[in-house]
Design a protein around this motif. Structure first.
Motif, PDB file in Angstrom:
ATOM      1  N   GLU A 168      10.119   1.124 -10.283  1.00 31.14           N
ATOM      2  CA  GLU A 168      11.270   1.972 -10.011  1.00 31.14           C
ATOM      3  C   GLU A 168      10.945   2.929  -8.873  1.00 31.14           C
ATOM      4  O   GLU A 168       9.766   3.093  -8.495  1.00 31.14           O
ATOM      5  N   THR A 169      11.977   3.551  -8.317  1.00 32.50           N
ATOM      6  CA  THR A 169      11.761   4.629  -7.355  1.00 32.50           C
ATOM      7  C   THR A 169      12.167   5.941  -8.004  1.00 32.50           C
ATOM      8  O   THR A 169      13.107   5.992  -8.808  1.00 32.50           O
ATOM      9  N   ILE A 170      11.447   6.981  -7.661  1.00 30.10           N
ATOM     10  CA  ILE A 170      11.740   8.324  -8.147  1.00 30.10           C
ATOM     11  C   ILE A 170      11.748   9.273  -6.949  1.00 30.10           C
ATOM     12  O   ILE A 170      11.518   8.847  -5.821  1.00 30.10           O
ATOM     13  N   ASP A 171      12.034  10.531  -7.192  1.00 30.76           N
ATOM     14  CA  ASP A 171      12.082  11.532  -6.112  1.00 30.76           C
ATOM     15  C   ASP A 171      13.085  11.116  -5.034  1.00 30.76           C
ATOM     16  O   ASP A 171      12.772  11.088  -3.836  1.00 30.76           O
ATOM     17  N   ASP A 172      14.292  10.756  -5.494  1.00 27.36           N
ATOM     18  CA  ASP A 172      15.347  10.351  -4.561  1.00 27.36           C
ATOM     19  C   ASP A 172      14.931   9.178  -3.679  1.00 27.36           C
ATOM     20  O   ASP A 172      15.248   9.124  -2.486  1.00 27.36           O
ATOM     21  N   GLY A 173      14.216   8.240  -4.268  1.00 30.96           N
ATOM     22  CA  GLY A 173      13.830   7.037  -3.551  1.00 30.96           C
ATOM     23  C   GLY A 173      12.613   7.184  -2.672  1.00 30.96           C
ATOM     24  O   GLY A 173      12.262   6.247  -1.945  1.00 30.96           O
ATOM     25  N   LYS A 174      11.942   8.312  -2.731  1.00 29.44           N
ATOM     26  CA  LYS A 174      10.786   8.539  -1.860  1.00 29.44           C
ATOM     27  C   LYS A 174       9.488   7.969  -2.428  1.00 29.44           C
ATOM     28  O   LYS A 174       8.536   7.735  -1.687  1.00 29.44           O
ATOM     29  N   THR A 175       9.446   7.741  -3.744  1.00 27.98           N
ATOM     30  CA  THR A 175       8.206   7.319  -4.399  1.00 27.98           C
ATOM     31  C   THR A 175       8.429   6.050  -5.206  1.00 27.98           C
ATOM     32  O   THR A 175       9.416   5.925  -5.937  1.00 27.98           O
ATOM     33  N   ILE A 180       3.619  -0.235 -15.080  1.00 30.69           N
ATOM     34  CA  ILE A 180       2.581  -0.986 -15.797  1.00 30.69           C
ATOM     35  C   ILE A 180       1.240  -0.267 -15.675  1.00 30.69           C
ATOM     36  O   ILE A 180       0.513  -0.103 -16.654  1.00 30.69           O
ATOM     37  N   THR A 181       0.919   0.160 -14.473  1.00 27.04           N
ATOM     38  CA  THR A 181      -0.371   0.842 -14.234  1.00 27.04           C
ATOM     39  C   THR A 181      -0.241   2.349 -14.290  1.00 27.04           C
ATOM     40  O   THR A 181      -1.253   3.051 -14.430  1.00 27.04           O
ATOM     41  N   GLY A 182       0.996   2.868 -14.151  1.00 25.95           N
ATOM     42  CA  GLY A 182       1.204   4.308 -14.112  1.00 25.95           C
ATOM     43  C   GLY A 182       0.927   4.926 -12.754  1.00 25.95           C
ATOM     44  O   GLY A 182       0.868   6.159 -12.640  1.00 25.95           O
ATOM     45  N   ASP A 183       0.790   4.110 -11.710  1.00 24.32           N
ATOM     46  CA  ASP A 183       0.453   4.611 -10.384  1.00 24.32           C
ATOM     47  C   ASP A 183       1.706   4.842  -9.542  1.00 24.32           C
ATOM     48  O   ASP A 183       2.752   4.215  -9.756  1.00 24.32           O
ATOM     49  N   TRP A 184       1.594   5.760  -8.534  1.00 25.46           N
ATOM     50  CA  TRP A 184       2.691   6.092  -7.635  1.00 25.46           C
ATOM     51  C   TRP A 184       2.275   5.813  -6.193  1.00 25.46           C
ATOM     52  O   TRP A 184       1.110   5.997  -5.820  1.00 25.46           O
ATOM     53  N   PHE A 185       3.252   5.396  -5.377  1.00 25.26           N
ATOM     54  CA  PHE A 185       2.992   5.071  -3.980  1.00 25.26           C
ATOM     55  C   PHE A 185       4.183   5.530  -3.129  1.00 25.26           C
ATOM     56  O   PHE A 185       5.328   5.426  -3.568  1.00 25.26           O
ATOM     57  N   SER A 202      -1.881  -4.360  -2.269  1.00 25.71           N
ATOM     58  CA  SER A 202      -2.741  -5.172  -3.130  1.00 25.71           C
ATOM     59  C   SER A 202      -2.718  -4.722  -4.583  1.00 25.71           C
ATOM     60  O   SER A 202      -2.774  -5.546  -5.491  1.00 25.71           O
ATOM     61  N   LEU A 203      -2.610  -3.408  -4.812  1.00 24.85           N
ATOM     62  CA  LEU A 203      -2.691  -2.894  -6.181  1.00 24.85           C
ATOM     63  C   LEU A 203      -1.360  -2.953  -6.925  1.00 24.85           C
ATOM     64  O   LEU A 203      -1.247  -2.405  -8.022  1.00 24.85           O
ATOM     65  N   ASN A 204      -0.388  -3.635  -6.354  1.00 26.81           N
ATOM     66  CA  ASN A 204       0.870  -3.826  -7.063  1.00 26.81           C
ATOM     67  C   ASN A 204       1.197  -5.287  -7.325  1.00 26.81           C
ATOM     68  O   ASN A 204       2.149  -5.575  -8.057  1.00 26.81           O
ATOM     69  N   VAL A 205       0.423  -6.187  -6.754  1.00 29.32           N
ATOM     70  CA  VAL A 205       0.653  -7.616  -6.974  1.00 29.32           C
ATOM     71  C   VAL A 205      -0.667  -8.289  -7.332  1.00 29.32           C
ATOM     72  O   VAL A 205      -1.730  -7.917  -6.830  1.00 29.32           O
ATOM     73  N   GLU A 206      -0.581  -9.279  -8.199  1.00 26.30           N
ATOM     74  CA  GLU A 206      -1.795 -10.007  -8.575  1.00 26.30           C
ATOM     75  C   GLU A 206      -2.287 -10.899  -7.442  1.00 26.30           C
ATOM     76  O   GLU A 206      -3.477 -11.183  -7.329  1.00 26.30           O
ATOM     77  N   GLU A 207      -1.387 -11.322  -6.585  1.00 22.99           N
ATOM     78  CA  GLU A 207      -1.729 -12.252  -5.518  1.00 22.99           C
ATOM     79  C   GLU A 207      -2.580 -11.590  -4.438  1.00 22.99           C
ATOM     80  O   GLU A 207      -2.403 -10.410  -4.114  1.00 22.99           O
TER      81      GLU A 207
END
Length: 411
Positions: A168-175, A180-185, A202-207
């Protein structure tokens, strides 16, 4: 006109009409077959122009390049649970002589990235690899930075559309939030460094992923695509960084028969691949160890000799830890930069499971189907006889049990 003459004329007219009708029906058969078969009749329509003749009565048809529309990515079902999704059982081996081809096929765009129950385990392993030895697994040439930014946006956009229950995106689409991992980008990648771009994708896809451009510095390879960037955390016996900034031919230099059987078709494939076109292929190998991330050891080097290889002792092997290793390789062209975007997803299936599926004889036939040079390259002399003996039920190795627990791969 007497009655006999009248009958004869009417009879003759009927015969002529019948013959004419038969002729017209015969002429129409190929077209009718085409309609029935969707335009694929093997019967060639009649032509009064000889096959070797030329004519200017009609323009010569020119082949236009195919174009593809941006795909619509639909969300998975609301009850989708990645922890319940088993890894897809790819079994690309065949019980016959190995035929070295590209063997590509169309891919559903919604299957470009997939989520399976191995996801969290693999992401955690990626975190460890990229923290401890990033220099061995990720790299990007300066010329490919725009392509990398396009990959960043493409990947995050796909995940948000396809798996809304997990991303999902949060902060008005900024984040961008990975639930699953609890990480933000950050969604805006314009201020991120190259390393941040590589790691965040890389840290969001298994491939694992690679990207290629046709911008060779070597005039001898100006017609070939160059590997200009990658994050490959799960190599199957090679150093990913050592392959960077090389053309396709040099990347595949160690592969037997590449120049004679694959070089031309592979170059044509990458050149013709269109934006929004999605292609997939598989390859397979056997690995008698538990390393998902193998920088070496799965392939013979140019100095290795088959007679020097000491075969494995089948009675000392646990075949829950000897694997059929399959790569799902996906390809598309990025619409903005024109770079080739390639994914590699690695599947590992214990030979104990292959035997339990009843596919042991097929895999034995595929192992024997490798020619001498490919057999040496894949180190068949090391694991081949042990694997075949187990698959044929000639021995159980250390155990006849099939492990039911997920195996946690060593780094």
């Amino acid at each position: 006109m007497n009655q006999a003459t009248s009958v004869f004329i009417n009879y003759s007219s009927a015969v002529m009409l019948g013959l004419t009708a038969l002729f017209l029906i015969n002429r129409a058969i190929p077209q009718i077959q085409d309609l029935i078969n969707g335009g694929k009749s093997r019967v060639k329509p009649y032509s009064s122009v000889p096959s070797n003749a030329t004519t200017t009565s009609r323009p010569v048809a020119t082949k236009q390049p195919r174009t593809f529309e941006p795909p619509i990515i639909h969300p998975v079902e609301n009850d989708f649970d990645l922890t319940e999704v088993e890894p897809y059982p790819f079994r690309p081996f065949k019980n016959k002589k190995y035929n070295m081809t590209m063997a590509t096929r169309r891919l559903d765009p919604e299957e470009f990235f997939v989520l399976e129950r191995t996801y969290l385990n693999r992401i955690n392993l990626k975190k460890k690899i990229l923290k401890e030895r990033p220099q061995n697994h990720m790299i990007c040439h300066e010329s490919a930075i725009p392509a990398l930014r396009e990959i960043y946006d493409t990947t995050f956009d796909f995940l948000l559309k396809r798996f809304p229950m997990y991303f999902e995106t949060i902060d008005d689409g900024k984040t961008f939030h990975n639930k699953i991992t609890g990480d933000w980008f950050p969604m805006d990648n314009t201020k991120l460094s190259v390393d941040e771009l590589l790691v965040n994708v890389s840290l969001n896809v298994e491939e694992d992923f690679l990207f290629m451009l046709k911008n060779s510095d070597d005039p001898d390879f100006s017609h070939e695509y160059m590997l200009r960037g990658t994050v490959t955390c799960f190599p199957g016996g090679f150093d990913p960084v050592a392959k960077a900034n090389l053309p396709l031919t040099k990347i595949h230099g160690p592969v037997p028969h590449y120049k004679t059987k694959l070089q031309t078709s592979m170059n044509k494939f990458f050149t013709r691949l269109q934006p929004y076109e999605y292609i997939v292929r598989n390859n397979w190998s056997i690995q008698p160890h538990t390393k998902l991330s193998a920088l070496s050891g799965n392939h013979a080097s140019k100095d290795d000799k088959e007679e020097d290889i000491v075969p494995l002792n089948v009675n000392e092997l646990d075949f829950n830890k000897v694997f059929l290793r399959v790569e799902k390789q996906c390809f598309t062209r990025l619409p903005k930069t024109g770079a080739i975007f390639m994914l590699i997803r690695t599947y590992t299936t214990p030979l104990s499971k292959i035997r339990a599926e009843g596919r042991g004889n097929d895999l034995c036939g595929a192992i024997d189907g490798l020619d001498q040079e490919l057999g040496v390259y894949k180190r068949r002399a090391y694991w081949g006889n042990a694997a075949k003996s187990y698959l044929k039920y000639e021995t159980d190795g250390l155990t006849s049990e099939v492990s039911q627990e997920e195996f946690w791969f060593e780094n």
